[in-house]
Design a protein around this motif. Structure first.
Motif, PDB file in Angstrom:
ATOM      1  N   TYR A  24     -29.400  -6.856  -9.375  1.00 14.68           N
ATOM      2  CA  TYR A  24     -29.793  -6.895  -7.971  1.00 14.68           C
ATOM      3  C   TYR A  24     -31.090  -7.685  -7.805  1.00 14.68           C
ATOM      4  N   ASN A  56     -30.525 -11.423  -8.196  1.00 18.30           N
ATOM      5  CA  ASN A  56     -29.834 -11.930  -7.018  1.00 18.30           C
ATOM      6  C   ASN A  56     -30.804 -12.086  -5.842  1.00 18.30           C
ATOM      7  N   VAL A  57     -31.662 -11.111  -5.624  1.00 17.65           N
ATOM      8  CA  VAL A  57     -32.650 -11.178  -4.542  1.00 17.65           C
ATOM      9  C   VAL A  57     -33.628 -12.332  -4.783  1.00 17.65           C
ATOM     10  N   PHE A 102     -33.078 -15.173  -6.270  1.00 16.62           N
ATOM     11  CA  PHE A 102     -32.416 -16.422  -5.893  1.00 16.62           C
ATOM     12  C   PHE A 102     -32.342 -16.567  -4.379  1.00 16.62           C
ATOM     13  N   GLN A 103     -32.002 -15.497  -3.683  1.00 14.31           N
ATOM     14  CA  GLN A 103     -31.921 -15.563  -2.232  1.00 14.31           C
ATOM     15  C   GLN A 103     -33.277 -15.875  -1.612  1.00 14.31           C
ATOM     16  N   GLU A 104     -34.354 -15.347  -2.199  1.00 11.74           N
ATOM     17  CA  GLU A 104     -35.688 -15.615  -1.667  1.00 11.74           C
ATOM     18  C   GLU A 104     -36.095 -17.076  -1.816  1.00 11.74           C
ATOM     19  N   GLY A 129     -33.862 -19.437  -1.465  1.00 11.92           N
ATOM     20  CA  GLY A 129     -32.895 -20.172  -0.661  1.00 11.92           C
ATOM     21  C   GLY A 129     -31.584 -20.499  -1.350  1.00 11.92           C
ATOM     22  N   VAL A 130     -31.262 -19.792  -2.416  1.00 12.67           N
ATOM     23  CA  VAL A 130     -30.013 -20.010  -3.140  1.00 12.67           C
ATOM     24  C   VAL A 130     -29.168 -18.748  -3.050  1.00 12.67           C
ATOM     25  N   TYR A 131     -27.925 -18.908  -2.647  1.00 14.29           N
ATOM     26  CA  TYR A 131     -27.020 -17.771  -2.509  1.00 14.29           C
ATOM     27  C   TYR A 131     -25.913 -17.917  -3.555  1.00 14.29           C
ATOM     28  N   ARG A 163     -29.886 -25.267  -3.098  1.00 13.20           N
ATOM     29  CA  ARG A 163     -30.511 -24.543  -1.983  1.00 13.20           C
ATOM     30  C   ARG A 163     -29.766 -24.793  -0.701  1.00 13.20           C
ATOM     31  N   MET A 164     -29.793 -23.794   0.170  1.00 14.37           N
ATOM     32  CA  MET A 164     -29.113 -23.900   1.471  1.00 14.37           C
ATOM     33  C   MET A 164     -30.071 -24.480   2.485  1.00 14.37           C
TER      34      MET A 164
END
Length: 99
Positions: free
Chosen positions: A25, A28-29, A31-33, A35-37, A98-99
């Motif tokens: 978890y 994953n967080v 990476f999301q921080e 900008g990558v999902y 990155r998104m």
């Protein structure tokens, strides 16, 4: 091994996890921080879980989860990802995704 490699190369950033893993978890967080999902495969929900764990270890990951692949290459588990992040090397690796 074949299934793991096929799944690991389906997208730019792929993480093999287990649904109850707090380190999974956290990665994953992280990476999301930035900008990558990533695509997340919860191997404990897969009927081939044991074989996938063995394959991930054979590829060189010291822990079966989280197993992080970037651009189809095994980066490693939590220690490797956090070391890359602390050294400033993770974000450049992730920039193309990155998104």
């Amino acid at each position: 091994m074949e299934k793991v490699m096929r799944l690991a190369t389906e997208k730019g950033v792929v993480i093999f996890t287990k649904s109850s893993c707090c380190l999974c978890y956290a990665v994953n967080v992280l990476f999301q921080e930035v900008g990558v999902y990533p695509v997340v495969h919860e191997i404990d929900k897969d009927p081939d879980c044991k074989e996938m764990e063995k394959a991930i270890k054979r590829l060189g990951c010291n822990a079966p989860v989280p197993a992080v692949f970037i651009g189809g290459r095994l980066v490693g588990s939590t220690n490797e990802v956090m070391s890359l992040h602390l050294s400033g090397s993770l974000v450049p690796l992730l920039r193309p995704y990155r998104m």
